[in-house]
Design a protein around this motif. Structure first.
Motif, PDB file in Angstrom:
ATOM      1  N   THR A 150     -52.550  -2.214 -26.229  1.00 54.08           N
ATOM      2  CA  THR A 150     -52.891  -3.087 -27.365  1.00 54.08           C
ATOM      3  C   THR A 150     -52.095  -4.379 -27.315  1.00 54.08           C
ATOM      4  N   LYS A 151     -50.792  -4.264 -27.020  1.00 52.48           N
ATOM      5  CA  LYS A 151     -49.930  -5.453 -26.940  1.00 52.48           C
ATOM      6  C   LYS A 151     -50.388  -6.359 -25.788  1.00 52.48           C
ATOM      7  N   ALA A 152     -50.699  -5.763 -24.633  1.00 55.30           N
ATOM      8  CA  ALA A 152     -51.143  -6.551 -23.481  1.00 55.30           C
ATOM      9  C   ALA A 152     -52.472  -7.249 -23.776  1.00 55.30           C
ATOM     10  N   LEU A 153     -53.363  -6.586 -24.493  1.00 58.58           N
ATOM     11  CA  LEU A 153     -54.651  -7.183 -24.837  1.00 58.58           C
ATOM     12  C   LEU A 153     -54.489  -8.347 -25.819  1.00 58.58           C
ATOM     13  N   GLU A 154     -53.549  -8.190 -26.744  1.00 58.93           N
ATOM     14  CA  GLU A 154     -53.277  -9.288 -27.684  1.00 58.93           C
ATOM     15  C   GLU A 154     -52.773 -10.522 -26.937  1.00 58.93           C
ATOM     16  N   ASP A 155     -51.868 -10.304 -25.984  1.00 59.35           N
ATOM     17  CA  ASP A 155     -51.344 -11.419 -25.174  1.00 59.35           C
ATOM     18  C   ASP A 155     -52.449 -12.029 -24.319  1.00 59.35           C
ATOM     19  N   LEU A 156     -53.323 -11.167 -23.762  1.00 57.76           N
ATOM     20  CA  LEU A 156     -54.424 -11.648 -22.932  1.00 57.76           C
ATOM     21  C   LEU A 156     -55.383 -12.520 -23.740  1.00 57.76           C
ATOM     22  N   ASP A 157     -55.673 -12.095 -24.959  1.00 54.65           N
ATOM     23  CA  ASP A 157     -56.640 -12.831 -25.783  1.00 54.65           C
ATOM     24  C   ASP A 157     -56.116 -14.213 -26.173  1.00 54.65           C
ATOM     25  N   LYS A 158     -54.790 -14.334 -26.253  1.00 52.70           N
ATOM     26  CA  LYS A 158     -54.214 -15.653 -26.563  1.00 52.70           C
ATOM     27  C   LYS A 158     -54.402 -16.610 -25.388  1.00 52.70           C
ATOM     28  N   LYS A 159     -54.287 -16.066 -24.164  1.00 53.97           N
ATOM     29  CA  LYS A 159     -54.425 -16.897 -22.964  1.00 53.97           C
ATOM     30  C   LYS A 159     -55.887 -17.118 -22.592  1.00 53.97           C
ATOM     31  N   HIS A 160     -56.697 -16.079 -22.747  1.00 57.32           N
ATOM     32  CA  HIS A 160     -58.103 -16.151 -22.347  1.00 57.32           C
ATOM     33  C   HIS A 160     -58.976 -15.593 -23.474  1.00 57.32           C
ATOM     34  N   PRO A 161     -59.262 -16.379 -24.473  1.00 56.91           N
ATOM     35  CA  PRO A 161     -60.092 -15.912 -25.602  1.00 56.91           C
ATOM     36  C   PRO A 161     -61.429 -15.356 -25.110  1.00 56.91           C
ATOM     37  N   GLY A 162     -61.795 -14.211 -25.665  1.00 53.71           N
ATOM     38  CA  GLY A 162     -63.062 -13.591 -25.287  1.00 53.71           C
ATOM     39  C   GLY A 162     -62.924 -12.492 -24.253  1.00 53.71           C
ATOM     40  N   SER A 163     -61.787 -12.457 -23.532  1.00 57.66           N
ATOM     41  CA  SER A 163     -61.600 -11.448 -22.483  1.00 57.66           C
ATOM     42  C   SER A 163     -61.552 -10.034 -23.052  1.00 57.66           C
ATOM     43  N   VAL A 164     -60.888  -9.877 -24.184  1.00 55.87           N
ATOM     44  CA  VAL A 164     -60.759  -8.550 -24.792  1.00 55.87           C
ATOM     45  C   VAL A 164     -62.125  -8.031 -25.232  1.00 55.87           C
ATOM     46  N   GLN A 165     -62.946  -8.913 -25.775  1.00 49.10           N
ATOM     47  CA  GLN A 165     -64.288  -8.518 -26.193  1.00 49.10           C
ATOM     48  C   GLN A 165     -65.111  -8.036 -25.004  1.00 49.10           C
ATOM     49  N   GLN A 166     -64.922  -8.682 -23.856  1.00 48.13           N
ATOM     50  CA  GLN A 166     -65.620  -8.265 -22.638  1.00 48.13           C
ATOM     51  C   GLN A 166     -65.182  -6.866 -22.207  1.00 48.13           C
ATOM     52  N   LEU A 167     -63.872  -6.600 -22.288  1.00 51.12           N
ATOM     53  CA  LEU A 167     -63.352  -5.288 -21.922  1.00 51.12           C
ATOM     54  C   LEU A 167     -63.888  -4.207 -22.853  1.00 51.12           C
TER      55      LEU A 167
END
Length: 370
Positions: A150-167
């Motif tokens: 969850t923490k890694a996904l939050e950090d990822l979404d800040k750098k690449h918006p939309g990536s978490v939704q794709q996952l």
């Protein structure tokens, strides 16, 4: 010449529009998936019960004919695979293994990062021969991993918006968009597998105990949208199937959809191939029925499982064990410096104790003089 489109009924036009939209959505999904998963590098992270077979699974996957050694903390290795359809170049698979059961579970934050998360899979290995520790180990590690993911996904979404939704879309797709249980499950955001090690010992258990263990694991795996696979180093068939599962998770190779849910045989259930209806309800006594039904389904399974196997915490690694004294980890330069530091620490400890005694003596003398 008449317009053929104008001759169509409103229903035919509606079907055409639906097909056009579905095709457009499919192309968008394919593009999103290629952005997420098309990478030369991917990672897989093994964690689980101590001595459950994690290292053996990795060695078998890498075709290394060597005896497994105990994993002290966090181990790393890698594998390569020729690119599909290419004459040159290879995909690289990073393989992490956490030793010590739940003892070192906080180290999960090292391999699980915002950089690796888009191409990572998690494998939790439980020891089927220790059913009293199984639930505690699995629950603890799942909780730790979920927190770090969850923490890694939050950090990822800040750098690449939309990536978490794709996952998340991929997680739903792995489970099955049309699955009847899709509204009742919470699929893990990245690929997850639960492997039950030491099947060779488990198969000699009483049939009712095997049934309880297998159904509880099936429920937990299905609830998290995970693969479930039993394993034993003494079975070539199970070794081959486990290798195929690891290959699918790490290099996205096709996975055979064979399903086996008979508790008298090794359990093999790819993600999304089970159902709550097939698993059934947990067995309860008539006097506990009303109390159990008021609980959430997972708590019902835990309570029912505990009647068969009273829970015990995994022993993990004994904190008195000192890996620095293990002969297989000898490093002369490091050991010499460590010895010096140990001697310095011992001198400091003795000096500190002497000061405490002197201070206590002085205080006692003052009190007596008064």
């Amino acid at each position: 010449m008449s317009d053929k489109r104008s001759e169509k009924t409103i229903w035919e036009l509606a079907v055409e529009e639906r097909d056009r939209v579905e095709e457009s959505d499919y192309l968008v999904e394919q593009e999103e998936e290629s952005q997420v998963s098309n990478s030369d590098e991917s990672s897989i992270f093994f964690l689980g019960s101590k001595n459950s077979g994690k290292t053996s699974i990795i060695l078998r996957f890498l075709d290394r004919d060597e005896a497994p050694k105990p994993t002290t903390a966090l181990d790393y290795t890698f594998g390569r695979r020729a690119k599909t359809g290419h004459n040159i170049g290879k995909d690289i698979g990073h393989i992490w293994e956490l030793g010590g059961g739940t003892f070192l579970s906080k180290l999960t934050e090292i391999p699980i990062t915002s950089v690796s998360i888009r191409n990572m899979a998690i494998v939790i290995v439980v020891d089927l021969s220790l059913p009293n520790e199984l639930i505690y180990t699995m629950e603890t590690l799942l909780s730790q991993v979920k927190s770090k993911v969850t923490k890694a996904l939050e950090d990822l979404d800040k750098k690449h918006p939309g990536s978490v939704q794709q996952l998340k879309k991929q997680a739903v797709k792995r489970f099955g968009k049309e699955h009847p249980d899709k509204a009742s499950i919470d699929p893990f955001p990245i690929p997850l597998a639960i492997i039950g090690g030491k099947y060779d010992i488990y198969q000699d258990f009483d049939p009712e105990k095997r049934k309880m263990i297998s159904r509880t694991l099936r429920f937990t795996a299905h609830r998290n949208g995970a693969h479930l696979q039993f394993f034993s180093t003494k079975s070539e068939g199970l070794t081959s199937r486990t290798r195929a599962l690891v290959g699918s998770l790490l290099f996205h190779t096709p996975l055979n959809k064979v399903v086996s849910v008979d508790h008298n045989k090794p359990i093999i259930v790819p993600a999304g191939q089970d159902s709550f209806q097939q698993i059934g309800a947990p067995p309860v006594t008539s006097q506990d029925s009303a109390k159990m039904h008021s609980r959430p389904p997972y708590e019902q399974w835990k309570a029912s499982y505990s009647t068969f196997f009273p829970p015990q915490k995994s022993q993990g690694r004994n904190t008195s064990e000192d890996p620095s004294r293990d002969p297989q980890y000898i490093e002369p330069t490091v050991d010499t410096i460590r010895k010096q530091k140990d001697e310095e620490l011992e001198r400091y400890r003795k000096l500190a104790m002497r000061k405490v005694r002197d201070t206590s003596g002085a205080t006692g003398g003052e009190k007596r003089s008064r």
